[in-house]
Design a protein around this motif. Structure first.
Motif, PDB file in Angstrom:
ATOM      1  N   PHE A   1      -0.770  12.875-135.335  1.00 49.46           N
ATOM      2  CA  PHE A   1      -0.834  12.476-136.734  1.00 49.46           C
ATOM      3  C   PHE A   1      -1.066  10.961-136.807  1.00 49.46           C
ATOM      4  CE2 PHE A   1       2.239  10.729-139.935  1.00 49.46           C
ATOM      5  CZ  PHE A   1       1.466  10.938-141.056  1.00 49.46           C
ATOM      6  N   ASP A   2      -2.023  10.525-137.594  1.00 49.16           N
ATOM      7  CA  ASP A   2      -2.322   9.097-137.749  1.00 49.16           C
ATOM      8  C   ASP A   2      -2.076   8.691-139.200  1.00 49.16           C
ATOM      9  OD1 ASP A   2      -3.294   6.522-137.915  1.00 49.16           O
ATOM     10  OD2 ASP A   2      -5.241   6.982-137.035  1.00 49.16           O
ATOM     11  N   PRO A   3      -0.947   8.036-139.472  1.00 47.22           N
ATOM     12  CA  PRO A   3      -0.632   7.677-140.859  1.00 47.22           C
ATOM     13  C   PRO A   3      -1.611   6.665-141.456  1.00 47.22           C
ATOM     14  CG  PRO A   3       0.899   6.614-139.345  1.00 47.22           C
ATOM     15  CD  PRO A   3       0.073   7.569-138.536  1.00 47.22           C
ATOM     16  N   LEU A   4      -2.285   5.897-140.614  1.00 46.04           N
ATOM     17  CA  LEU A   4      -3.201   4.891-141.146  1.00 46.04           C
ATOM     18  C   LEU A   4      -4.416   5.508-141.825  1.00 46.04           C
ATOM     19  CD1 LEU A   4      -3.010   2.051-138.484  1.00 46.04           C
ATOM     20  CD2 LEU A   4      -1.624   2.436-140.529  1.00 46.04           C
TER      21      LEU A   4
ATOM     22  N   THR B   1       2.800   4.540-131.995  1.00 47.36           N
ATOM     23  CA  THR B   1       4.034   3.911-132.469  1.00 47.36           C
ATOM     24  C   THR B   1       3.709   2.660-133.273  1.00 47.36           C
ATOM     25  OG1 THR B   1       5.225   4.762-130.548  1.00 47.36           O
ATOM     26  CG2 THR B   1       6.257   2.947-131.730  1.00 47.36           C
ATOM     27  N   LEU B   2       2.743   1.873-132.815  1.00 48.66           N
ATOM     28  CA  LEU B   2       2.323   0.691-133.561  1.00 48.66           C
ATOM     29  C   LEU B   2       1.766   1.095-134.929  1.00 48.66           C
ATOM     30  CD1 LEU B   2       1.976  -2.385-133.636  1.00 48.66           C
ATOM     31  CD2 LEU B   2      -0.250  -2.074-132.517  1.00 48.66           C
ATOM     32  N   LYS B   3       1.027   2.183-134.981  1.00 50.61           N
ATOM     33  CA  LYS B   3       0.490   2.665-136.259  1.00 50.61           C
ATOM     34  C   LYS B   3       1.609   3.120-137.192  1.00 50.61           C
ATOM     35  CE  LYS B   3      -4.128   4.011-134.736  1.00 50.61           C
ATOM     36  NZ  LYS B   3      -5.078   5.139-134.591  1.00 50.61           N
ATOM     37  N   ASP B   4       2.618   3.803-136.656  1.00 48.92           N
ATOM     38  CA  ASP B   4       3.773   4.207-137.474  1.00 48.92           C
ATOM     39  C   ASP B   4       4.453   2.970-138.055  1.00 48.92           C
ATOM     40  OD1 ASP B   4       3.304   6.860-136.774  1.00 48.92           O
ATOM     41  OD2 ASP B   4       5.005   6.981-135.386  1.00 48.92           O
ATOM     42  N   PHE B   5       4.669   1.968-137.201  1.00 46.70           N
ATOM     43  CA  PHE B   5       5.311   0.729-137.618  1.00 46.70           C
ATOM     44  C   PHE B   5       4.509   0.083-138.745  1.00 46.70           C
ATOM     45  CE2 PHE B   5       6.207  -3.743-137.583  1.00 46.70           C
ATOM     46  CZ  PHE B   5       7.552  -3.840-137.246  1.00 46.70           C
ATOM     47  N   ALA B   6       3.204  -0.037-138.541  1.00 44.51           N
ATOM     48  CA  ALA B   6       2.339  -0.675-139.531  1.00 44.51           C
ATOM     49  C   ALA B   6       2.401   0.075-140.859  1.00 44.51           C
ATOM     50  CB  ALA B   6       0.898  -0.749-139.017  1.00 44.51           C
ATOM     51  N   TYR B   7       2.356   1.396-140.817  1.00 44.90           N
ATOM     52  CA  TYR B   7       2.388   2.172-142.054  1.00 44.90           C
ATOM     53  C   TYR B   7       3.703   1.954-142.796  1.00 44.90           C
ATOM     54  CZ  TYR B   7       1.708   5.622-145.583  1.00 44.90           C
ATOM     55  OH  TYR B   7       1.560   6.209-146.817  1.00 44.90           O
ATOM     56  N   LEU B   8       4.812   2.068-142.079  1.00 42.37           N
ATOM     57  CA  LEU B   8       6.115   1.907-142.728  1.00 42.37           C
ATOM     58  C   LEU B   8       6.258   0.509-143.315  1.00 42.37           C
ATOM     59  CD1 LEU B   8       8.450   3.806-140.237  1.00 42.37           C
ATOM     60  CD2 LEU B   8       7.621   4.589-142.487  1.00 42.37           C
TER      61      LEU B   8
ATOM     62  N   ALA C   1       4.626   8.568-145.737  1.00 44.34           N
ATOM     63  CA  ALA C   1       5.821   7.827-145.316  1.00 44.34           C
ATOM     64  C   ALA C   1       6.920   8.798-144.896  1.00 44.34           C
ATOM     65  CB  ALA C   1       6.305   6.918-146.439  1.00 44.34           C
ATOM     66  N   ASP C   2       7.131   9.839-145.685  1.00 38.89           N
ATOM     67  CA  ASP C   2       8.150  10.840-145.347  1.00 38.89           C
ATOM     68  C   ASP C   2       7.821  11.535-144.031  1.00 38.89           C
ATOM     69  OD1 ASP C   2       9.534  10.227-147.660  1.00 38.89           O
ATOM     70  OD2 ASP C   2       8.741  11.936-148.788  1.00 38.89           O
ATOM     71  N   ARG C   3       6.549  11.800-143.809  1.00 38.04           N
ATOM     72  CA  ARG C   3       6.134  12.463-142.574  1.00 38.04           C
ATOM     73  C   ARG C   3       6.376  11.564-141.354  1.00 38.04           C
ATOM     74  NH1 ARG C   3       0.283  15.284-141.313  1.00 38.04           N
ATOM     75  NH2 ARG C   3       0.841  15.974-139.224  1.00 38.04           N
ATOM     76  N   VAL C   4       6.084  10.275-141.492  1.00 38.64           N
ATOM     77  CA  VAL C   4       6.355   9.336-140.394  1.00 38.64           C
ATOM     78  C   VAL C   4       7.848   9.317-140.113  1.00 38.64           C
ATOM     79  CG1 VAL C   4       6.328   6.913-139.679  1.00 38.64           C
ATOM     80  CG2 VAL C   4       4.324   7.889-140.792  1.00 38.64           C
ATOM     81  N   LEU C   5       8.653   9.149-141.164  1.00 39.58           N
ATOM     82  CA  LEU C   5      10.106   9.062-140.983  1.00 39.58           C
ATOM     83  C   LEU C   5      10.710  10.354-140.443  1.00 39.58           C
ATOM     84  CD1 LEU C   5      11.033   7.099-144.224  1.00 39.58           C
ATOM     85  CD2 LEU C   5      11.106   6.258-141.859  1.00 39.58           C
ATOM     86  N   GLY C   6      10.047  11.475-140.675  1.00 40.40           N
ATOM     87  CA  GLY C   6      10.555  12.767-140.220  1.00 40.40           C
ATOM     88  C   GLY C   6      10.253  13.090-138.766  1.00 40.40           C
ATOM     89  N   GLN C   7       9.499  12.229-138.089  1.00 42.57           N
ATOM     90  CA  GLN C   7       9.169  12.493-136.690  1.00 42.57           C
ATOM     91  C   GLN C   7      10.424  12.424-135.818  1.00 42.57           C
ATOM     92  OE1 GLN C   7       5.184  10.911-135.305  1.00 42.57           O
ATOM     93  NE2 GLN C   7       5.545   9.648-137.135  1.00 42.57           N
ATOM     94  N   SER C   8      10.446  13.246-134.800  1.00 39.14           N
ATOM     95  CA  SER C   8      11.644  13.391-133.968  1.00 39.14           C
ATOM     96  C   SER C   8      12.121  12.075-133.361  1.00 39.14           C
ATOM     97  CB  SER C   8      11.406  14.433-132.870  1.00 39.14           C
ATOM     98  OG  SER C   8      10.345  14.027-132.034  1.00 39.14           O
ATOM     99  N   GLN C   9      11.211  11.184-132.997  1.00 32.85           N
ATOM    100  CA  GLN C   9      11.634   9.923-132.365  1.00 32.85           C
ATOM    101  C   GLN C   9      12.361   8.991-133.332  1.00 32.85           C
ATOM    102  OE1 GLN C   9       8.433  10.913-132.768  1.00 32.85           O
ATOM    103  NE2 GLN C   9       7.024   9.199-132.869  1.00 32.85           N
ATOM    104  N   TYR C  10      12.322   9.287-134.632  1.00 28.54           N
ATOM    105  CA  TYR C  10      12.974   8.431-135.620  1.00 28.54           C
ATOM    106  C   TYR C  10      14.183   9.094-136.281  1.00 28.54           C
ATOM    107  CZ  TYR C  10       8.385   6.274-135.053  1.00 28.54           C
ATOM    108  OH  TYR C  10       7.243   5.722-134.524  1.00 28.54           O
TER     109      TYR C  10
END
Length: 170
Positions: A30-33, A74-81, A105-114
């Protein structure tokens, strides 16, 4: 009889292939960007062999710099958030109010690593994730502007931004 076996065999091959292709598509990262790119085409640049990601919607940029030990997803997740929850760029205000931006945003935050940062308040969960990912300088925040084709970058205090930010919460 031979023709029906051939038909059954071919049908099974095609069905198996279709299943495999759909699994590959589901498993693709998944690419949030992509959500940002829909609203702001051609505003994301990856530089420095994947160590710098810049989001520039209006000639000024939120930049994210990694020491190199952070995977690109992970960098892309960080940038999106960061862009969704903390960026104070007024160009983003309408976009932040869209359902697609919030769902991403909810999908990024819902990932298992977070999951360790799970919180009913999405903003607090995002702060936790951003704090964890930036720990020990793994990811740093910069402000970038382009003047007459020249790039000017200034390091920003991410911890201060995490403490003082206002923006969408969930």
């Amino acid at each position: 009889m031979k023709m029906s076996r051939l038909f059954i065999t071919l049908t099974m091959i095609f069905a198996t292939s279709a299943y495999s292709v759909s699994q590959v598509a589901k498993d693709k990262r998944f690419d949030p960007l992509q959500q940002i790119q829909k609203a702001f085409p051609d505003t994301i640049e990856i530089r420095g062999h994947g160590k710098v990601l810049e989001f520039c919607p209006d000639g000024t940029c939120d930049g994210f710099v990694t020491s190199g030990n952070v995977p690109m997803p992970t960098l892309k997740d960080f940038a999106y958030l960061y862009v969704y929850f903390l960026s104070d760029n007024i160009t983003l205000d309408d976009w932040k109010g869209t359902a697609g931006a919030k769902e991403t945003a909810d999908r990024v935050l819902g990932q298992s690593q977070y999951l360790a940062c799970k919180n009913l308040d999405s903003r607090e969960a995002a702060r936790c994730v951003l704090r964890d990912l930036s720990r020990n300088g793994r990811i740093r925040l910069i402000f970038v502007r382009y003047d007459e084709g020249e790039r000017h970058a200034v390091r920003e205090n991410l911890q201060e931004k995490l403490a003082n930010s206002a923006g969408p919460s969930g």
